[in-house]
Enzyme design. Sequence first.
Site, PDB file in Angstrom:
ATOM      1  N   GLY A   1       0.781  -1.225   0.000  1.00 46.07           N
ATOM      2  CA  GLY A   1       0.000   0.000   0.000  1.00 46.07           C
ATOM      3  C   GLY A   1       0.817   1.282   0.000  1.00 46.07           C
TER       4      GLY A   1
ATOM      5  CD  GLU B   1       1.536  -9.096   1.723  1.00 46.31           C
ATOM      6  OE1 GLU B   1       1.485 -10.330   1.794  1.00 46.31           O
ATOM      7  OE2 GLU B   1       0.536  -8.355   1.869  1.00 46.31           O
ATOM      8  N   PRO B   2       4.934  -4.726  -1.143  1.00 50.43           N
ATOM      9  CG  PRO B   2       7.077  -3.976  -1.740  1.00 50.43           C
ATOM     10  CD  PRO B   2       6.368  -4.939  -0.833  1.00 50.43           C
ATOM     11  N   GLY B   3       3.435  -3.524  -4.107  1.00 48.58           N
ATOM     12  CA  GLY B   3       3.160  -3.834  -5.512  1.00 48.58           C
ATOM     13  C   GLY B   3       3.388  -2.567  -6.319  1.00 48.58           C
TER      14      GLY B   3
ATOM     15  NE  ARG C   1      -4.679   3.013  -9.853  1.00 46.68           N
ATOM     16  CZ  ARG C   1      -4.380   4.259  -9.527  1.00 46.68           C
ATOM     17  NH1 ARG C   1      -3.955   5.105 -10.456  1.00 46.68           N
ATOM     18  NH2 ARG C   1      -4.493   4.667  -8.289  1.00 46.68           N
TER      19      ARG C   1
ATOM     20  CE1 TYR D   1      -9.938   1.399  -6.967  1.00 48.35           C
ATOM     21  CE2 TYR D   1      -8.171   1.552  -8.583  1.00 48.35           C
ATOM     22  CZ  TYR D   1      -8.969   0.800  -7.748  1.00 48.35           C
ATOM     23  OH  TYR D   1      -8.787  -0.544  -7.695  1.00 48.35           O
TER      24      TYR D   1
ATOM     25  CB  CYS E   1     -19.410   3.673 -26.535  1.00 51.65           C
ATOM     26  SG  CYS E   1     -18.840   3.477 -28.212  1.00 51.65           S
ATOM     27  CD  GLU E   2     -18.976   4.795 -19.247  1.00 53.56           C
ATOM     28  OE1 GLU E   2     -19.706   3.827 -19.545  1.00 53.56           O
ATOM     29  OE2 GLU E   2     -19.211   5.589 -18.315  1.00 53.56           O
TER      30      GLU E   2
ATOM     31  CE1 TYR F   1      -3.117  -3.592  -7.860  1.00 49.61           C
ATOM     32  CE2 TYR F   1      -1.768  -1.664  -7.394  1.00 49.61           C
ATOM     33  CZ  TYR F   1      -2.204  -2.932  -7.060  1.00 49.61           C
ATOM     34  OH  TYR F   1      -1.732  -3.527  -5.927  1.00 49.61           O
TER      35      TYR F   1
HETATM   36  C1  LIG Z   1      -3.147  -5.113  -2.964  1.00 54.21           C
HETATM   37  C2  LIG Z   1      -2.366  -5.720  -1.893  1.00 54.21           C
HETATM   38  C3  LIG Z   1      -1.010  -5.422  -1.776  1.00 54.21           C
HETATM   39  C4  LIG Z   1      -0.280  -4.462  -2.674  1.00 54.21           C
HETATM   40  O1  LIG Z   1      -0.763  -3.178  -2.586  1.00 54.21           O
HETATM   41  P1  LIG Z   1       0.059  -1.980  -3.305  1.00 54.21           P
HETATM   42  O2  LIG Z   1      -0.801  -0.798  -3.083  1.00 54.21           O
HETATM   43  O3  LIG Z   1       0.179  -2.345  -4.746  1.00 54.21           O
HETATM   44  O4  LIG Z   1       1.378  -1.908  -2.634  1.00 54.21           O
HETATM   45  C5  LIG Z   1      -0.297  -6.067  -0.799  1.00 54.21           C
HETATM   46  N1  LIG Z   1      -0.885  -6.961   0.039  1.00 54.21           N
HETATM   47  C6  LIG Z   1      -2.191  -7.255  -0.066  1.00 54.21           C
HETATM   48  C7  LIG Z   1      -2.766  -8.243   0.864  1.00 54.21           C
HETATM   49  C8  LIG Z   1      -2.977  -6.654  -1.021  1.00 54.21           C
HETATM   50  O5  LIG Z   1      -4.269  -6.949  -1.093  1.00 54.21           O
END
Ligand SMILES: *Cc1c(COP(=O)(O)O)cnc(C)c1O
Length: 463
Positions: free
Chosen positions: A278, A320-322, A360, A364, A391-392, A421
């Site tokens: 997150g 858990e960085p994405g 997004r 969001y 078409c939106e 994302y």
């Molecule tokens: C979505 C998610 C993440 C990654 O979130 P980011 O905002 O991309 O860092 C990590 N852990 C869990 C459990 C998630 O659902």
Amino acid sequence: MSRSAHPAGPRHADVLPEGHYTAPADDLNALDPKVWAHTVGRDADGVVTVGGIAVTQLAEEYGTPAYILDEADFRDRARAWRTAFGTDADVFYAGKAFLSRAVVRWLDEEGLNLDVCSGGELATALSAGMPAERIAFHGNNKSPEEIERAVRAGVGRIVLDSFQEIVRVAHAAESLGKRQRVQIRVTVGVEAHTHEFIATAHEDQKFGIPLADGQAAEAVRRALQLDGLDVIGIHSHIGSQIFDMSGFEVAAHRVVGLLKDVRDEHGVELAEIDLGGGLGIAYTSDDDPREPHEIAKALSEIVTRECEGARLRTPRISVEPGRAIVGPTAFTLYEVGTVKPLEGLRTYVSVDGGMSDNIRTALYDAEYSVALASRTSDAEPMLVRVVGKHCESGDIVVKDAFLPGDLAPGDLIAVPATGAYCRSMASNYNHATRPPVVAVRDGAARVIVRRETEEDLLRLDVG
Ligand SMILES: *Cc1c(COP(=O)(O)O)cnc(C)c1O
């Protein structure tokens, strides 16, 4: 909600509509390193380049729209997270942000672990050779088949999300003669989003088991009794696009409180605590994300302090960085199709993609920036809204931004920070064919996810 009230280029000096725009940059041709991947720049002709390749060349070879990913930048960011957390903590890349087999190999090579949350993501990870013990399996409703596949493959951990799942995973493990390592995902009553967090948020959401009213403690109690489960720790994920660490402080405080209760009741000190992902990135120049080493230091201090207070051994931390790894590494390259000025309002710039490659903004209300990529321009800034071809009317890519007033059909524009994302949430709305992901590194480009074709679409339509 306009953040800055001085947006005027002469063209729009008199009437400016409401919006989230900030003042145009002094130089619209400049590329703020905060929002662009590390190797992005402009060549002598003013064309945007990445990894040493001009976007005009990429557009010619791979077409538009296309996601252009800076592989060196991805590796740099992955390594920065890995290094910041050292050997006492684990970094799991959240695959849902963007996953492909090339990405899995880069993660493997850079020493990161991987989060998956579906059978499809698990299959991708395994097929690219990620060792199963470095995979964590997430999700609030894993199917019995998915659970069985994960246990059979030997994933390093399954994150349990409900009372039913505690039983299902235990059952799957026992019938395979295994003991599955699990974490229990709890909701701590903290909701973090962008610049604020709410410490007293209701646990009114589908993920996790509430700490409140003893539910999480009851989940641990049940899981500890089952032979098929090895309960290694507690998991908490508080939100997305977070800049403020105080939400993690409250979460860690509450999770450590549970660890202490578990120790007092069962005499067991759980070994791990996962604080989720997150962490925020810069989508526009207004955002100021933290560096991985600052985040690692802050989290480690928070957990250590809480555990000392509770007289617990400090557990191993995982994160858990994405978005924070892949988000800034890619931009979307579009070709401008039409330019439609609406007097006194703004100019609508239509591109050859839209909500099918970036949902997004519609979903969001996300903010993005944009730059003219195929050339530079000294024309005065004009306020634009970059829209897609769907078409939106909510099909917006960039709500409010400034581009040079001489923008014309055929120009290439690039929207930075679309690595997370966007491809992973892309759709076939209006039977759009999803764009390719082109990875660029050291002057070489290669397709890591190819463009979908109409043939692909028709193959699924069996008549
Ligand atoms: C979505 C998610 C993440 C990654 O979130 P980011 O905002 O991309 O860092 C990590 N852990 C869990 C459990 C998630 O659902």
